[in-house]
Write a protein that holds these residues in place. Sequence first.
Motif, mmCIF file in Angstrom:
data_model
loop_
_atom_site.group_PDB
_atom_site.id
_atom_site.type_symbol
_atom_site.label_atom_id
_atom_site.label_comp_id
_atom_site.label_asym_id
_atom_site.label_seq_id
_atom_site.Cartn_x
_atom_site.Cartn_y
_atom_site.Cartn_z
ATOM 1 N N CYS A 47 0.822 -1.221 0.000
ATOM 2 C CA CYS A 47 0.000 0.000 0.000
ATOM 3 C C CYS A 47 0.855 1.270 0.000
ATOM 4 O O CYS A 47 0.481 2.272 -0.604
ATOM 5 C CB CYS A 47 -0.921 0.008 1.216
ATOM 6 S SG CYS A 47 -2.141 -1.310 1.166
ATOM 7 N N ILE A 54 2.787 7.238 -7.209
ATOM 8 C CA ILE A 54 1.668 7.846 -7.953
ATOM 9 C C ILE A 54 1.345 9.252 -7.458
ATOM 10 O O ILE A 54 0.917 10.084 -8.255
ATOM 11 C CB ILE A 54 0.388 6.964 -7.958
ATOM 12 C CG1 ILE A 54 -0.141 6.739 -6.549
ATOM 13 C CG2 ILE A 54 0.635 5.650 -8.658
ATOM 14 C CD1 ILE A 54 -1.546 6.133 -6.556
ATOM 15 N N GLY A 58 0.667 12.563 -9.897
ATOM 16 C CA GLY A 58 -0.531 13.395 -9.866
ATOM 17 C C GLY A 58 -0.194 14.845 -9.579
ATOM 18 O O GLY A 58 -0.799 15.765 -10.133
ATOM 19 N N ASP A 63 -3.229 16.866 -11.189
ATOM 20 C CA ASP A 63 -4.441 16.062 -11.399
ATOM 21 C C ASP A 63 -5.138 15.852 -10.061
ATOM 22 O O ASP A 63 -4.648 15.129 -9.206
ATOM 23 C CB ASP A 63 -4.021 14.719 -12.029
ATOM 24 C CG ASP A 63 -5.217 13.799 -12.247
ATOM 25 O OD1 ASP A 63 -6.356 14.211 -11.955
ATOM 26 O OD2 ASP A 63 -4.995 12.665 -12.708
ATOM 27 N N HIS A 65 -7.718 14.181 -9.453
ATOM 28 C CA HIS A 65 -8.260 12.829 -9.311
ATOM 29 C C HIS A 65 -7.303 11.909 -8.553
ATOM 30 O O HIS A 65 -7.710 10.844 -8.113
ATOM 31 C CB HIS A 65 -8.548 12.220 -10.690
ATOM 32 C CG HIS A 65 -9.722 12.829 -11.358
ATOM 33 N ND1 HIS A 65 -10.975 12.869 -10.782
ATOM 34 C CD2 HIS A 65 -9.855 13.462 -12.550
ATOM 35 C CE1 HIS A 65 -11.811 13.471 -11.577
ATOM 36 N NE2 HIS A 65 -11.156 13.866 -12.672
ATOM 37 N N ILE A 66 -6.068 12.328 -8.423
ATOM 38 C CA ILE A 66 -5.078 11.485 -7.756
ATOM 39 C C ILE A 66 -5.572 11.035 -6.377
ATOM 40 O O ILE A 66 -5.329 9.918 -5.947
ATOM 41 C CB ILE A 66 -3.701 12.220 -7.656
ATOM 42 C CG1 ILE A 66 -2.619 11.275 -7.133
ATOM 43 C CG2 ILE A 66 -3.765 13.437 -6.744
ATOM 44 C CD1 ILE A 66 -2.303 10.167 -8.067
ATOM 45 N N ARG A 68 -8.503 10.265 -5.446
ATOM 46 C CA ARG A 68 -9.438 9.133 -5.543
ATOM 47 C C ARG A 68 -8.703 7.802 -5.638
ATOM 48 O O ARG A 68 -9.216 6.772 -5.239
ATOM 49 C CB ARG A 68 -10.312 9.267 -6.786
ATOM 50 C CG ARG A 68 -11.247 10.434 -6.720
ATOM 51 C CD ARG A 68 -11.866 10.661 -8.084
ATOM 52 N NE ARG A 68 -12.609 11.927 -8.056
ATOM 53 C CZ ARG A 68 -13.902 12.002 -8.306
ATOM 54 N NH1 ARG A 68 -14.571 10.924 -8.622
ATOM 55 N NH2 ARG A 68 -14.499 13.161 -8.258
ATOM 56 N N TYR A 69 -7.519 7.816 -6.222
ATOM 57 C CA TYR A 69 -6.759 6.566 -6.352
ATOM 58 C C TYR A 69 -5.876 6.318 -5.136
ATOM 59 O O TYR A 69 -5.665 5.185 -4.738
ATOM 60 C CB TYR A 69 -5.888 6.604 -7.621
ATOM 61 C CG TYR A 69 -6.664 6.992 -8.850
ATOM 62 C CD1 TYR A 69 -7.813 6.271 -9.179
ATOM 63 C CD2 TYR A 69 -6.299 8.071 -9.639
ATOM 64 C CE1 TYR A 69 -8.572 6.617 -10.293
ATOM 65 C CE2 TYR A 69 -7.048 8.422 -10.748
ATOM 66 C CZ TYR A 69 -8.185 7.696 -11.075
ATOM 67 O OH TYR A 69 -8.935 8.044 -12.154
ATOM 68 N N ALA A 70 -5.390 7.394 -4.564
ATOM 69 C CA ALA A 70 -4.429 7.251 -3.466
ATOM 70 C C ALA A 70 -5.114 6.979 -2.128
ATOM 71 O O ALA A 70 -4.624 6.175 -1.328
ATOM 72 C CB ALA A 70 -3.557 8.498 -3.370
ATOM 73 N N LEU A 73 -5.854 3.302 -1.148
ATOM 74 C CA LEU A 73 -4.609 2.601 -0.819
ATOM 75 C C LEU A 73 -4.181 2.923 0.606
ATOM 76 O O LEU A 73 -3.826 2.037 1.391
ATOM 77 C CB LEU A 73 -3.489 3.053 -1.769
ATOM 78 C CG LEU A 73 -3.208 2.248 -3.037
ATOM 79 C CD1 LEU A 73 -2.123 2.951 -3.841
ATOM 80 C CD2 LEU A 73 -2.740 0.844 -2.671
#
Lengths: 142, 216
Positions: A47, A54, A58, A63, A65-66, A68-70, A73
């Motif tokens: 994780c 990443i 981002g 960005d 949106h980063i 939302r992905y990070a 995790l």
Amino acid sequence: MNARLPADWWLVFAAWLVAATATLGALFFGEVMGLPPCLLCWYQRICMFPLALILPLGLAAQDRHIVRYALPLAMIGLAIALFHQALVSGWVPKSLEPCARGVPCSKTVVEWFGFLTLPWLSIAAFAAIVLLLTLAFRQGRR
Amino acid sequence: MNPRTLVLVTAALLLSAFVAATALYHRAQADAATRRAIDHGDRLIRPHAPILGDVTAPVTIVEFFDPACATCQAFHEPLKALVAAHPGKLKLVLRYAPFQIGAEHIVALLEAARRQDKFWPVLDVLMETQDDWKPLHEAELPRVWKHLDGLELDLDRLRRDMSDPEIAARIQQDEEDANRLRIDTTPTFYVNGRPLPGFGFGVLQKTVEAALATLE
């Protein structure tokens, strides 16, 4: 400092600093000092290490949106770190311990100032990242 | 600064900090190894240890080695050549650190062969045939015997000697010394009582040549 960068950018930047420090720290313990990571440490690495990679991608692209992905995790990492500490503290019965061979997760290899162990450091890092990214998420939606 | 530059500069700073910390840590480890070698200098050489070269040679390499270690095997021939290249000036003292699985039996065999004055020929054969008697990362003594043909060894005596408590005591002494010096990998070298500043045959060669140069 750049006044043009929005507040949520700096929050993600701070989260990245935490993730990068934790990643390099884990690599230092494992690769430089030669302390083998236990199974639960590996799950936390799964994780943490991607966050160190990443988040800056981002940030460079600005960005939003980063997050939302990070954030997922970081939350999964926090959950594993909390479970790890519960195991070390004996709050979870030892029979649930997933590591049968190699380095037991319940073994304490590093202890600083009498209380600061690696699972606690991991909890602190993941919690800080979750908090910073949550704040960034809120900022970004405004 | 635009965000991309800021990210790149930060990443560079973090990585340099990591590299610097690694260098500092290695330096501290090397210093600690040197201090241990000084504090426990009496543990580097024991009277029972096999010696290659002139016993009175002024420059001494101590090698903690494992006959079942592939890297020790790779060092074997170049080491012999190095000692042979400096007759009367350089000697090699061998100490055992049988870390590989089953290696303790091979060490016992070497010590038993020594009683028949066949230490070096047996060691040579063992190094040549290591791949055969260590097929799966584990030393297998039964696979060694066939390689000893032609060395004119008294095999019955060899087997008896292998379980001699005196030999076991020697091996235990070596193990104790290796533990006290905190040796956890083989081969580990000391030149004139000091650990090498790095690893590799080149490093060993340079250290030895530097020690030889101070003689003149």
